[in-house]
Design a protein around this motif. Structure first.
Motif, PDB file in Angstrom:
ATOM      1  N   ALA A  46      -9.290  -6.333   0.990  1.00 45.52           N
ATOM      2  CA  ALA A  46      -7.869  -5.998   0.877  1.00 45.52           C
ATOM      3  C   ALA A  46      -7.633  -5.053  -0.286  1.00 45.52           C
ATOM      4  O   ALA A  46      -8.322  -5.127  -1.318  1.00 45.52           O
ATOM      5  N   PHE A  47      -6.639  -4.202  -0.108  1.00 41.72           N
ATOM      6  CA  PHE A  47      -6.260  -3.201  -1.109  1.00 41.72           C
ATOM      7  C   PHE A  47      -4.847  -3.493  -1.572  1.00 41.72           C
ATOM      8  O   PHE A  47      -3.944  -3.747  -0.760  1.00 41.72           O
ATOM      9  N   GLY A  48      -4.624  -3.429  -2.883  1.00 36.61           N
ATOM     10  CA  GLY A  48      -3.287  -3.599  -3.424  1.00 36.61           C
ATOM     11  C   GLY A  48      -2.922  -2.413  -4.291  1.00 36.61           C
ATOM     12  O   GLY A  48      -3.558  -2.182  -5.317  1.00 36.61           O
ATOM     13  N   GLY A  49      -1.927  -1.642  -3.867  1.00 31.47           N
ATOM     14  CA  GLY A  49      -1.531  -0.494  -4.668  1.00 31.47           C
ATOM     15  C   GLY A  49      -0.619   0.419  -3.893  1.00 31.47           C
ATOM     16  O   GLY A  49      -0.321   0.172  -2.736  1.00 31.47           O
ATOM     17  N   GLY A  50      -0.168   1.472  -4.532  1.00 34.62           N
ATOM     18  CA  GLY A  50       0.686   2.408  -3.839  1.00 34.62           C
ATOM     19  C   GLY A  50       2.118   1.935  -3.780  1.00 34.62           C
ATOM     20  O   GLY A  50       2.501   0.978  -4.452  1.00 34.62           O
ATOM     21  N   SER A  51       2.885   2.575  -2.944  1.00 34.20           N
ATOM     22  CA  SER A  51       4.304   2.279  -2.876  1.00 34.20           C
ATOM     23  C   SER A  51       4.589   1.003  -2.094  1.00 34.20           C
ATOM     24  O   SER A  51       5.671   0.436  -2.205  1.00 34.20           O
ATOM     25  N   GLN A  52       3.641   0.566  -1.305  1.00 30.75           N
ATOM     26  CA  GLN A  52       3.862  -0.653  -0.546  1.00 30.75           C
ATOM     27  C   GLN A  52       3.607  -1.858  -1.426  1.00 30.75           C
ATOM     28  O   GLN A  52       2.669  -1.869  -2.229  1.00 30.75           O
ATOM     29  N   GLY A  53       4.416  -2.872  -1.249  1.00 33.30           N
ATOM     30  CA  GLY A  53       4.261  -4.049  -2.077  1.00 33.30           C
ATOM     31  C   GLY A  53       3.197  -4.995  -1.595  1.00 33.30           C
ATOM     32  O   GLY A  53       2.722  -5.827  -2.351  1.00 33.30           O
ATOM     33  N   ASN A  54       2.829  -4.867  -0.321  1.00 29.67           N
ATOM     34  CA  ASN A  54       1.908  -5.856   0.222  1.00 29.67           C
ATOM     35  C   ASN A  54       0.474  -5.419   0.027  1.00 29.67           C
ATOM     36  O   ASN A  54       0.180  -4.296  -0.355  1.00 29.67           O
ATOM     37  N   LEU A  55      -0.416  -6.336   0.301  1.00 30.43           N
ATOM     38  CA  LEU A  55      -1.826  -6.017   0.351  1.00 30.43           C
ATOM     39  C   LEU A  55      -2.146  -5.466   1.738  1.00 30.43           C
ATOM     40  O   LEU A  55      -1.616  -5.939   2.735  1.00 30.43           O
ATOM     41  N   ILE A  56      -3.028  -4.484   1.782  1.00 25.76           N
ATOM     42  CA  ILE A  56      -3.496  -3.941   3.050  1.00 25.76           C
ATOM     43  C   ILE A  56      -4.844  -4.573   3.351  1.00 25.76           C
ATOM     44  O   ILE A  56      -5.784  -4.432   2.557  1.00 25.76           O
ATOM     45  N   PHE A  57      -4.938  -5.248   4.480  1.00 25.79           N
ATOM     46  CA  PHE A  57      -6.150  -5.961   4.827  1.00 25.79           C
ATOM     47  C   PHE A  57      -6.970  -5.188   5.851  1.00 25.79           C
ATOM     48  O   PHE A  57      -6.424  -4.533   6.744  1.00 25.79           O
ATOM     49  N   GLY A  58      -8.305  -5.303   5.729  1.00 25.58           N
ATOM     50  CA  GLY A  58      -9.182  -4.827   6.775  1.00 25.58           C
ATOM     51  C   GLY A  58      -9.186  -5.799   7.941  1.00 25.58           C
ATOM     52  O   GLY A  58      -8.564  -6.861   7.884  1.00 25.58           O
ATOM     53  N   LYS A  59      -9.914  -5.458   8.995  1.00 24.58           N
ATOM     54  CA  LYS A  59      -9.954  -6.277  10.201  1.00 24.58           C
ATOM     55  C   LYS A  59     -10.843  -7.498  10.051  1.00 24.58           C
ATOM     56  O   LYS A  59     -10.799  -8.413  10.866  1.00 24.58           O
ATOM     57  N   GLY A  60     -11.677  -7.496   9.033  1.00 23.06           N
ATOM     58  CA  GLY A  60     -12.513  -8.657   8.770  1.00 23.06           C
ATOM     59  C   GLY A  60     -13.933  -8.511   9.287  1.00 23.06           C
ATOM     60  O   GLY A  60     -14.206  -7.760  10.233  1.00 23.06           O
ATOM     61  N   THR A  61     -14.849  -9.234   8.645  1.00 22.48           N
ATOM     62  CA  THR A  61     -16.249  -9.346   9.067  1.00 22.48           C
ATOM     63  C   THR A  61     -16.565 -10.820   9.222  1.00 22.48           C
ATOM     64  O   THR A  61     -16.364 -11.598   8.289  1.00 22.48           O
TER      65      THR A  61
END
Lengths: 116, 114
Positions: free
Chosen positions: B93-108
């Motif tokens: 997961a990535f946290g940053g930028g203008s979005q407040g949420n975390l961006i998640f990958g699809k998973g392994t």
């Protein structure tokens, strides 16, 4: 701390019924997030709050979905009327103010919703 | 917009061996956070490890460590001495930028075999 608490853990309902999911964030956390997880779409952010105020609800799929946070220790996600395609696991997460909204989120155990 | 890519849908490893899960991300931000979360069959999302982008030193937590390559926008997770309890879905997961949420990958999906 008990962590993020969600209830119920499982919910089975019939199409057309109202469903209310509940969340108690970690005490002192100022951010609260609602996510939905499905096999097809993965984890999706539905809405998040800062100090009880909704900040971004762009992920809420339809008007059938609504979320409230009447105080710092309680939030609800309501679906009315429910449909079979709403079947998913719904997670609540919280994050402390100091860490910022880009930092660690602590997840609840999730509610598995099945709409028949 | 930020994106997170996990290119390995499934992996398996023998107990006690080492495995590395891959994650790449795309962002124009300079300051951000990266995470690995574990989701066992109980479906609880558990934070495994966290990395702050401004720190060059790779984060470690017991048997878990990351290889953070900021220029390459790569953030892999290494699990040493794999245990049966490590069997789970792992999300980057990535946290940053203008979005407040975390961006998640699809998973392994990782399976540890005895």
């Amino acid at each position: 701390d008990a962590g993020v608490i969600q209830s119920p853990r499982h919910e089975v309902t019939e199409m057309g019924q109202e469903v209310t999911l509940r969340c108690k964030p970690i005490s002192g956390h100022d951010y609260l997030f609602w996510y939905r997880q499905t096999m097809m779409r993965g984890l999706e952010l539905l809405i998040y709050f800062n100090n009880n105020v909704p900040i971004d609800d762009s992920g809420m799929p339809e008007d059938r979905f609504s979320a409230k946070m009447p105080n710092a220790s309680f939030s609800t996600l309501k679906i009315q009327p429910s449909e079979p395609r709403d079947s998913a696991v719904y997670f609540c997460a919280s994050s402390p103010e100091l860490a910022g909204i880009r930092d660690t989120q602590y997840f609840g155990p999730g509610t598995r919703l099945t709409v028949l | 917009a930020q994106t997170v890519t996990q290119s390995q849908p499934e992996m398996s490893v023998q107990e006690a061996e080492t495995v590395t899960l891959s994650c790449t991300y795309d962002t124009s931000e300079n300051n951000y956070y990266l995470f690995w979360y574990k989701q066992p069959p109980s479906r609880q999302m558990i934070l495994v490890i966290r990395q702050e982008a401004y720190k060059q030193q790779n984060a470690t937590e017991n048997r878990f460590s990351v290889n953070f390559q900021k220029a390459a926008k790569s953030f892999s997770l290494k699990i040493s001495d794999s245990q049966l309890g490590d069997t789970a879905m792992y999300f980057c997961a990535f946290g940053g930028g203008s979005q407040g949420n975390l961006i998640f990958g699809k998973g392994t999906k990782l399976s540890v075999k005895p």
